[in-house]
Design an enzyme around this catalytic site. Sequence first.
Site, PDB file in Angstrom:
ATOM      1  N   CYS A 187       0.946  -1.129   0.175  1.00 28.63           N
ATOM      2  CA  CYS A 187      -0.063   0.112  -0.138  1.00 28.63           C
ATOM      3  C   CYS A 187       1.086   1.068  -0.120  1.00 28.63           C
ATOM      4  CB  CYS A 187      -0.933  -0.028   1.152  1.00 28.63           C
ATOM      5  SG  CYS A 187      -1.897  -1.591   1.365  1.00 28.63           S
ATOM      6  N   ALA A 188       1.382   1.569  -1.167  1.00 22.75           N
ATOM      7  CA  ALA A 188       2.339   2.466  -1.305  1.00 22.75           C
ATOM      8  C   ALA A 188       2.485   3.960  -1.125  1.00 22.75           C
ATOM      9  CB  ALA A 188       3.659   2.008  -2.671  1.00 22.75           C
ATOM     10  N   ALA A 189       1.189   4.461  -1.822  1.00 27.45           N
ATOM     11  CA  ALA A 189       1.306   6.009  -2.049  1.00 27.45           C
ATOM     12  C   ALA A 189       1.030   6.530  -0.736  1.00 27.45           C
ATOM     13  CB  ALA A 189       0.050   6.178  -2.992  1.00 27.45           C
ATOM     14  N   GLY A 218       4.361   7.073  -0.955  1.00 32.38           N
ATOM     15  CA  GLY A 218       5.572   6.766  -1.208  1.00 32.38           C
ATOM     16  C   GLY A 218       6.914   6.900  -0.144  1.00 32.38           C
ATOM     17  N   GLU A 229      -0.320   0.251  -5.689  1.00 36.23           N
ATOM     18  CA  GLU A 229      -1.090   1.362  -4.978  1.00 36.23           C
ATOM     19  C   GLU A 229      -2.372   1.173  -5.847  1.00 36.23           C
ATOM     20  OE1 GLU A 229      -1.454   3.547  -2.547  1.00 36.23           O
ATOM     21  OE2 GLU A 229      -3.349   3.983  -3.566  1.00 36.23           O
ATOM     22  N   CYS A 258      -1.231   4.174  11.098  1.00 35.30           N
ATOM     23  CA  CYS A 258      -0.978   5.734  12.085  1.00 35.30           C
ATOM     24  C   CYS A 258      -2.335   5.527  12.878  1.00 35.30           C
ATOM     25  CB  CYS A 258      -0.726   6.653  11.062  1.00 35.30           C
ATOM     26  SG  CYS A 258      -1.793   6.865   9.607  1.00 35.30           S
TER      27      CYS A 258
HETATM   28  C1  LIG Z   1      -1.621   4.478   4.807  1.00 30.84           C
HETATM   29  S1  LIG Z   1      -1.420   4.598   3.281  1.00 30.84           S
HETATM   30  C2  LIG Z   1       0.230   4.206   2.644  1.00 30.84           C
HETATM   31  C3  LIG Z   1       1.195   5.277   2.920  1.00 30.84           C
HETATM   32  C4  LIG Z   1       2.525   5.004   2.356  1.00 30.84           C
HETATM   33  N1  LIG Z   1       2.820   3.585   2.727  1.00 30.84           N
HETATM   34  C5  LIG Z   1       3.630   5.915   2.700  1.00 30.84           C
HETATM   35  O1  LIG Z   1       4.382   5.750   3.860  1.00 30.84           O
HETATM   36  O2  LIG Z   1       3.813   6.823   2.009  1.00 30.84           O
HETATM   37  C6  LIG Z   1      -2.504   3.476   2.422  1.00 30.84           C
HETATM   38  C7  LIG Z   1      -2.509   3.311   0.735  1.00 30.84           C
HETATM   39  O3  LIG Z   1      -3.003   2.138   0.716  1.00 30.84           O
HETATM   40  C8  LIG Z   1      -3.749   2.128  -0.449  1.00 30.84           C
HETATM   41  N2  LIG Z   1      -4.660   0.756  -0.564  1.00 30.84           N
HETATM   42  C9  LIG Z   1      -5.607   0.472  -0.050  1.00 30.84           C
HETATM   43  N3  LIG Z   1      -6.203  -0.711  -0.021  1.00 30.84           N
HETATM   44  C10 LIG Z   1      -5.033  -0.968  -1.292  1.00 30.84           C
HETATM   45  C11 LIG Z   1      -5.004  -2.461  -1.804  1.00 30.84           C
HETATM   46  N4  LIG Z   1      -5.885  -3.253  -1.638  1.00 30.84           N
HETATM   47  N5  LIG Z   1      -4.044  -2.625  -2.618  1.00 30.84           N
HETATM   48  C12 LIG Z   1      -3.087  -1.596  -2.869  1.00 30.84           C
HETATM   49  N6  LIG Z   1      -3.092  -0.177  -2.128  1.00 30.84           N
HETATM   50  C13 LIG Z   1      -4.177   0.034  -1.248  1.00 30.84           C
HETATM   51  C14 LIG Z   1      -4.519   3.639  -0.424  1.00 30.84           C
HETATM   52  O4  LIG Z   1      -5.039   4.065  -1.666  1.00 30.84           O
HETATM   53  C15 LIG Z   1      -3.521   4.293   0.217  1.00 30.84           C
HETATM   54  O5  LIG Z   1      -2.783   4.999  -0.753  1.00 30.84           O
END
Ligand SMILES: C[S@@+](CC[C@H](N)C(=O)[O-])C[C@H]1O[C@@H](n2cnc3c(N)ncnc32)[C@H](O)[C@@H]1O
Length: 675
Positions: free
Chosen positions: A249-251, A253, A307, A467
């Site tokens: 769950c990268a964005a 980033g 993402e 978080c």
């Molecule tokens: C908490 S944020 C991640 C923050 C990121 N790890 C960072 O440190 O910059 C969670 C992200 O997971 C994405 N997400 C949620 N469910 C997902 C899935 N099933 N597969 C991939 N991405 C997912 C969301 O769109 C969101 O951008």
Amino acid sequence: MSLYHEAAGILSGPSSHGGSLKSRVFGNKDKDKDKELKSPPAAVYALALESSKWSPVLKEVIESAQLLQKERKLTPVLAVLLVHDFLVAKGGIALPQTHGLRAAVERHKARLTSEFTRARLRRKCSSVDALRHLVEADARTGPVHPRWIRVNTLKTTVDDQLETTFVGWDVVPTVQDVIRAATESPPKRVLCLDGHIPNLIAVPPGPVFDFAKADAYKTGALILQDKASCFPAYLLDPRPEEGDIIDACAAPGNKTTHLAAILAERGAFGSESAPAGASAPRQNKKKQKQRQKIQGQSEQSTIFAFEKDKHRAQTLDSMVKLAGSDGVTIVHPGHDFLKADPAAAQFRNVRALLLDPSCSGSGIVGRDDAPELYLPADASAPNPTTPTGTKEKYNKKRKRPQASTPNDENSSKPLPQLVGDDGETFTVLSSDAELRARIAALAAFQLSLLQHAFSFPAARRVTYSTCSIHAGENEHVVLAALASPAARTDGWRLLARADQPRGMRDWPVRGDAAACAGDEAVADACVRANRDDGRGVMGFFVAAFVRDALGLDGEKKEGEGEDGPFVRDDDGRIVRDQHGIPTLKATGDKAVTVDEFYGVEDDDEDDDSSDSDSDDSDSGSDEDEGEEDSDGPFARDAHGRVIRDGAGLPTLKSTGRTVQLGGGGGADEWGGFED
Ligand SMILES: C[S@@+](CC[C@H](N)C(=O)[O-])C[C@H]1O[C@@H](n2cnc3c(N)ncnc32)[C@H](O)[C@@H]1O
């Protein structure tokens, strides 16, 4: 409509419908086309935020200059916004000189300027800059949080930065020194090199470090990232020789690029890429490696960054490029990690997964970002109400809104707000039961991701982080994951504190033992960060899982978590009931209830197992539920069974709708708290 009218609309709108200022500005999009902002949202946000900060001063100036009495077309909010730009903004009022609003203010230039000087002198500030510092200090809504800056070792080094961006700054030993320096007027230029996370710096917040103007920030050499948010990549401890990594769950980033930086320090890009002298790996080399990697010709690690949200994937892509980590990162834009096939050849070498899923975001600092707005008395209103028109002290401290908890007893408190961890989506919850339901639904989604991560055949290590401050999204998910068939089949267990990288071992704030059903070893393996405890971090949680049989180096290490928190039989197998739920050694109780195990917190079944939820700040206990509502928050059929939709989402009694996440709802929105 002008920027000023739009900002006035945002500030005048009922905040109970809008959550944070950020949500009200940036959350406007896509909801109601008519209400979409015409001005750049960032400009509206900056104007509304800065004017709110200055509003105690501006209120005095406007009232003393009798501006509203003289200019009947101006509303109090518009007056604050326009006078802010007139007196404080570098470019003045952003309207043509002939524009009526601009003229209405500039006609009173002499009076406004002299009242501004008086207001400054009343505050004993010798210059406008000194007043600015005072305004910044007064605008802070709670404990001071340092600004954490990760030095991106793909592009630079700490030494380089001390000699360039931070030349002349004093290095202080602790983050508390940085926090102290921030409260001085003017704040001192001090920084602290963090003792837990390598290449992390803390500086005072606010204008003392104008990062937006710093070249190192613009080029991706410095990355703003909370200390706690650096825990997962550091705890995952990736090593290039071990294999590939998935960031599920990268964005936007932050953690993806942190992983890449750690890999690079460990030689992932080869010697030519070491950042000695701040030289980044050359683009063509990186592209070449990426191609080799995809073709399976390289022995080096690749980070697969998933993402789900296409829009956020673009941000991820930009950040990966800016940070110089595109050579080792393959972004899967718009790809749902849950749909990634663990058996695919592409992932056969995936050894480590970083899982940082969407969560309630309840640990985020600065979410309630709008300082209170002080408005001048409205000339047309005989009885202005607070905070408008009253003699509020200019330095009155505002109460920091507290993250509400399900067990709040005082029903007259404001309704609990749960804001997603993206700073954009928000939800105002109408009851504690909804909060519990939301946490339960998030936990179900988080657990499903964790179980999917466990199923990658070559995986040996997984970090799980949120978080969130809620045990329901943290320790309870960890317990449920340990008890899941995926963990049972593949032998996943927690990485014990003693085996964690030094910084995590030394970090003193651990999981909540009560939320771990009293199991101290499990709690100790979990890492928490508490906001507002003087350590200058956001609320955060992370735990690392390793495979029982393999360990990191393929062998089970001595003393590594002993044999885990669960009761075992004579052959060392975990003892489970008919649902597959193990029994906790510490208490002799089941690790999780059947409902928790299946991911939904309700009282569908008569549950005689221990309720690990003794933490009264978190997701509530069955007793609480019984007190406020005899059969819980969900609608039930004639047989007392919880009514669910096709995706298994329960229907809330209070709204008649299935559990809604992130303002959208439905199964596809399980990741709805997008960050
Ligand atoms: C908490 S944020 C991640 C923050 C990121 N790890 C960072 O440190 O910059 C969670 C992200 O997971 C994405 N997400 C949620 N469910 C997902 C899935 N099933 N597969 C991939 N991405 C997912 C969301 O769109 C969101 O951008």
